[in-house]
Design a protein around this motif. Structure first.
Motif, short mmCIF file in Angstrom:
data_model
loop_
_atom_site.label_atom_id
_atom_site.label_comp_id
_atom_site.label_asym_id
_atom_site.label_seq_id
_atom_site.Cartn_x
_atom_site.Cartn_y
_atom_site.Cartn_z
N HIS A 1 43.53 2.28 -8.00
CA HIS A 1 43.52 3.73 -8.22
C HIS A 1 44.85 4.21 -8.79
N GLY A 2 45.74 3.28 -9.11
CA GLY A 2 47.06 3.66 -9.60
C GLY A 2 47.54 2.76 -10.72
N HIS A 3 48.86 2.61 -10.76
CA HIS A 3 49.48 1.87 -11.86
C HIS A 3 49.29 0.35 -11.77
N GLY A 4 48.83 -0.14 -10.63
CA GLY A 4 48.65 -1.57 -10.46
C GLY A 4 47.28 -2.08 -10.83
N ALA A 5 46.44 -1.24 -11.42
CA ALA A 5 45.05 -1.61 -11.69
C ALA A 5 44.95 -2.84 -12.59
N ARG A 6 45.70 -2.87 -13.65
CA ARG A 6 45.60 -4.01 -14.58
C ARG A 6 46.03 -5.32 -13.91
N GLU A 7 47.02 -5.26 -13.03
CA GLU A 7 47.46 -6.46 -12.32
C GLU A 7 46.37 -6.95 -11.37
N VAL A 8 45.70 -6.05 -10.69
CA VAL A 8 44.62 -6.44 -9.78
C VAL A 8 43.48 -7.08 -10.58
N ILE A 9 43.12 -6.48 -11.71
CA ILE A 9 42.07 -7.06 -12.55
C ILE A 9 42.48 -8.46 -13.03
N ARG A 10 43.73 -8.61 -13.42
CA ARG A 10 44.22 -9.92 -13.88
C ARG A 10 44.10 -10.94 -12.75
N ARG A 11 44.50 -10.56 -11.54
CA ARG A 11 44.40 -11.47 -10.40
C ARG A 11 42.94 -11.81 -10.07
N ALA A 12 42.08 -10.81 -10.16
CA ALA A 12 40.66 -11.05 -9.90
C ALA A 12 40.10 -12.05 -10.91
N GLN A 13 40.51 -11.90 -12.17
CA GLN A 13 40.04 -12.84 -13.20
C GLN A 13 40.55 -14.25 -12.90
#
Length: 120
Positions: free
Chosen positions: A104-116
């Motif tokens: 929900h914030g600035h870390g969204a892309r990092e979380v998606i990268r980790r999920a991938q």
């Protein structure tokens, strides 16, 4: 502690919404909520025989594209709903915080990268 007990502990203080409440918040028919779950845009938490959606998966009355994206990536990678919820709601000092909050914030892309990375 079993994985269900661990998940129960992670979500003990979370607001859990039944499908009709999610439909009302999103302004869609309840059948659309079922469709979102089936399409991997939302994930169900089942406790005591009742299907709910953690309110944190929603973003100010909308479906967050980043939350839906993370759920889809993990689901496509073979993760079960309980495993997805454990990932999203478990504190991660390297973010810092929980992945659900980062989505929900600035870390969204990092979380998606980790999920991938986790999924494949």
């Amino acid at each position: 502690m079993t994985s269900q007990q661990n998940l129960d502990a992670l979500l003990v203080n979370e607001e859990l919404l039944p499908f009709p409440d999610v439909a009302e918040i999103l302004g869609v028919p309840v059948t659309k909520v079922h469709d979102m779950v089936g399409a991997g845009k939302l994930v169900v938490y089942r406790k005591d025989g009742v299907n709910t959606i953690p309110a944190a998966l929603l973003d100010d009355g909308e479906l967050s594209k980043f939350v839906g994206g993370a759920i889809t990536v993990l689901s496509d990678g073979g993760y079960e709903p309980a495993e997805i919820l454990q990932f999203l709601f478990t504190e991660d000092e390297s973010l810092p915080g929980r992945p659900i909050d980062a989505l929900h914030g600035h870390g969204a892309r990092e979380v998606i990268r980790r999920a991938q990375a986790m999924a494949f």
